[in-house]
Design a protein around this motif. Structure first.
Motif, short mmCIF file in Angstrom:
data_model
loop_
_atom_site.label_atom_id
_atom_site.label_comp_id
_atom_site.label_asym_id
_atom_site.label_seq_id
_atom_site.Cartn_x
_atom_site.Cartn_y
_atom_site.Cartn_z
N GLY A 191 37.41 48.40 34.09
CA GLY A 191 37.21 48.32 32.45
C GLY A 191 38.09 47.57 31.71
O GLY A 191 38.09 47.40 30.67
N GLY A 192 39.44 47.68 32.16
CA GLY A 192 40.66 47.09 31.46
C GLY A 192 40.88 45.86 31.42
O GLY A 192 41.81 45.32 30.89
N ARG A 193 40.67 45.28 32.47
CA ARG A 193 41.14 43.83 32.93
C ARG A 193 39.86 42.82 32.52
O ARG A 193 38.78 43.30 32.38
N TRP A 238 43.43 41.42 39.67
CA TRP A 238 43.65 43.06 39.72
C TRP A 238 42.66 43.97 40.16
O TRP A 238 43.06 44.94 40.66
N VAL A 239 41.44 43.62 39.66
CA VAL A 239 40.23 44.53 40.15
C VAL A 239 40.14 44.47 41.50
O VAL A 239 39.71 45.37 42.20
N VAL A 240 40.12 43.23 41.97
CA VAL A 240 40.17 43.09 43.58
C VAL A 240 41.39 43.84 44.26
O VAL A 240 40.86 44.74 45.28
N LEU A 241 42.17 43.67 43.97
CA LEU A 241 43.43 44.59 44.35
C LEU A 241 43.19 46.12 44.28
O LEU A 241 43.45 46.97 45.16
N ILE A 282 30.20 48.38 35.19
CA ILE A 282 31.18 48.01 34.52
C ILE A 282 31.27 46.28 34.52
O ILE A 282 31.36 45.58 33.65
N LEU A 283 31.38 46.03 35.60
CA LEU A 283 31.35 44.53 35.96
C LEU A 283 30.40 43.78 35.52
O LEU A 283 30.56 42.79 34.94
N ALA A 284 29.32 44.14 35.64
CA ALA A 284 27.91 43.55 35.03
C ALA A 284 28.02 43.61 33.69
O ALA A 284 27.36 42.59 33.01
N ALA A 285 28.12 44.50 32.84
CA ALA A 285 28.42 44.74 31.57
C ALA A 285 29.34 43.81 30.85
O ALA A 285 29.26 43.21 29.90
N ARG A 286 30.55 43.58 31.76
CA ARG A 286 31.60 42.80 31.08
C ARG A 286 31.48 41.42 31.54
O ARG A 286 32.08 40.48 31.04
#
Length: 595
Positions: A436-438, A444-447, A486-490
């Motif tokens: 949600g923050g990146r 960073w999300v993958v990490l 979150i990923l789909a919305a962003r």
């Protein structure tokens, strides 16, 4: 046809022969235990057989409950006993032994012998219904008077209603749906047919909602309530006619979720027609509802066979239930399916989809907080030793894939008792905060997803027997579903949220399917299915990798989510259908559930 063997000629004026024939039995008469054994040997091995004392006096429905319920291998009441094919060898042994003893109460003796032989003999709770074996004329007269004093059809109708239903279902649906169930039974309709009708009605309601017009919304609300009436009716029909089946239990459990999620999609499509994109709210409502159910399932499985329950919180709950009105208040505030569908139907008819979803999210969030807080308090204050079965059920509900299992198998020691839920919560919090923050597509999300894989593996590296370990599966569900949302919305990709909705729906089906297999005593789905679908951590990592690789190609991200949703749905549906139509599937029933 089933066969009933009378252990002697019926008493003059007895309706026993006709009652048994009305229940579908071919009636034969034996003079003693030896002849009863000889008649039993002539009955085909796959048929149900009953032994009935000719002196039996009782209600027809007492006989029906004892002799025709398909859920139990053997059942008995005073003067009546039945055994299905699996219990036939034990029945032959018991009947032979009883004949040698020369007992006067043949059916009772045989029932006790079956119990001693390891066959679980079900003894139905008859309540006010009469089932007796009078030994003289005066006792027979009293028994017949007791039969005449109780209307067994009224009892049958009352018992068709599920115990512990919610307020709306109890007072606004069941008073008339039980009569619909009787109408269906008298016309030969089956519970599965009613269940299918409920699904079709809900799908039509979803189609009406998808029109985006006020008339469509009103029709959708009305049809959703009709669908719920039919949903109550199918279970009442099963209880009224004792037509339980494995397929029926599976269809009822599966269709409830399919109807609700299809209606969410219909509302989202209807809102889109009016320029309002509420797919994120629809997916959020589905995520919240599913996670709430997983909390229920995990807590119940963790305490299914706990060896003690000394929680003061549980004692307080029991005292509150004794006050009467608090029972209904506590059932309503958790927003069970009756209250939930009524709220959705009314708000759909008079407001907008956005308002429907916000009301649903707020209501379900409050109910989830209430139930989860109470269960946490119970778990912290009770002194109970959880069994290996409970730990295995929680491990199965966790849905850990090959990545987490590899991590769990690494040497290095097991975490402490309290570590599992804390580790799961830490991994989920880091992952969701990064998603949600990146920026969408950030490495960073993958990490964070890689770290989540490692932490989730460590969390399940020891048996889940801690007081709060039942929180591990719902935390994993929240992490996986929340990341996809979150990923789909962003992503801002056209169609990404509807594709994510389909993916979460497919994965949620797999998790519900796991619950009902465990509840039926057959264990989790096969290990190959968990490996093929990747487990919760594998799917979560894959979605984050897809987001990173396709960050600049929104359409491709939508296509990838869609392909993943279709692949997961096909694999889990094919395996689920194969299992539930097989002979090894359990009979799972919804008694007592209000979700």
């Amino acid at each position: 046809m089933s066969t009933a063997i009378l252990t002697g000629p019926p008493a003059p004026g007895s309706s026993l022969d006709g009652d048994l024939r009305s229940l579908g039995f071919d009636v034969r008469t034996a003079s003693d235990a030896d002849e009863a054994g000889a008649l039993l040997a002539t009955v085909p091995a796959g048929e149900r057989v009953a032994l009935v004392d000719p002196r039996f006096v009782g209600h027809l429905h007492a006989l029906r409950l004892t002799l025709t319920d398909p859920r139990f291998p053997a059942a008995a009441a005073p003067g009546a006993l039945t055994a299905q094919s699996g219990a036939r060898p034990a029945l032959v042994r018991a009947l032979t032994a009883a004949g040698a003893d020369g007992t006067d109460d043949l059916t009772g003796t045989v029932a006790d012998a079956l119990d001693a032989d390891g066959v679980a003999v079900h003894r139905p709770q008859l309540g006010t219904l009469v089932a007796a074996v009078p030994t003289d004329a005066e006792a027979r007269h009293r028994a017949r008077a007791a039969v005449d004093a109780v209307d067994d059809e009224a009892v049958r109708l009352r018992s068709a209603v599920k115990a512990h239903d919610g307020f709306f279902t109890t007072f606004f649906i069941s008073p008339y749906s039980r009569y619909i169930a009787r109408w269906c039974a008298r016309r030969g309709l089956t519970p599965n047919q009613v269940t299918t009708a409920s699904l079709l009605t809900a799908l039509i309601a979803a189609g009406c909602a998808a029109t985006g017009e006020r008339g469509g919304y009103i029709a959708a609300g009305v049809l959703l309530l009709v669908s719920f009436v039919l949903d109550c009716t199918d279970g009442q029909l099963a209880r009224y006619a004792l037509k339980y089946s494995t397929m029926g239990a599976w269809l009822d459990a599966t269709f409830d979720r399919a109807k609700e999620y299809a209606f969410y999609a219909g509302l989202a499509l209807g809102a889109a027609r009016n320029g309002d994109d509420v797919w994120a709210l629809a997916l959020g409502a589905m995520v919240l509802m599913t996670c709430r159910h997983v909390v229920d399932f995990s807590f119940n499985e963790a305490n299914h066979d706990a060896t003690a329950n000394t929680s003061p919180t549980a004692a307080l709950s029991d005292r509150l239930d004794s006050l009467g009105w608090t029972v209904w208040a506590r059932r309503m505030i958790i927003l069970p399916i009756g209250e939930r569908w009524a709220m959705i139907a009314v708000l759909t008819a008079v407001t907008t989809p956005r308002i429907v979803f916000w009301a649903l999210i707020i209501g379900c969030a409050f109910g989830a907080c209430y139930t989860t807080a109470g269960r946490v308090l119970r778990s912290l204050t009770r002194k109970a030793k959880r069994t290996d079965r409970a730990a295995q059920a929680l491990a199965d509900l966790a849905d850990s894939g090959p990545l987490a299992q590899c991590v769990a198998a690494l040497p290095g020691g097991s975490p402490r008792t309290w570590a599992a839920p804390l580790l799961a919560a830490f991994g989920a919090a880091v992952l969701l905060s990064q998603a949600g923050g990146r920026q969408f597509g950030s490495l960073w999300v993958v990490l964070a997803a890689v770290m989540y894989v490692l932490v989730s593996g460590v969390a399940v590296s020891q048996p889940l027997k801690g007081p709060l370990d039942w929180l591990v599966p719902p935390v994993f569900r929240a992490a996986e579903y929340g990341t996809i949302l979150i990923l789909a919305a962003r992503s801002d990709a056209p169609g990404a949220l509807p594709a994510a909705f389909g993916l979460v729906a497919a994965v949620a089906y797999h998790h519900y399917d796991t619950v009902y297999r465990i509840r039926g005593g057959t264990g989790a789905p096969p290990a190959w299915l968990v490996r093929v679908t990747g487990g919760h951590e594998g799917r979560t990592l894959l979605v984050t990798v897809l987001a990173a690789l396709l960050a600049d190609r929104g359409d491709d991200f939508t296509l990838a989510l869609t392909a993943l949703a279709v692949a997961v749905a096909l694999v889990v549906l094919v395996e689920s259908i194969r299992f539930w139509v097989s002979s090894g599937a359990p009979a799972v029933h919804d008694e007592g559930e209000t979700a």
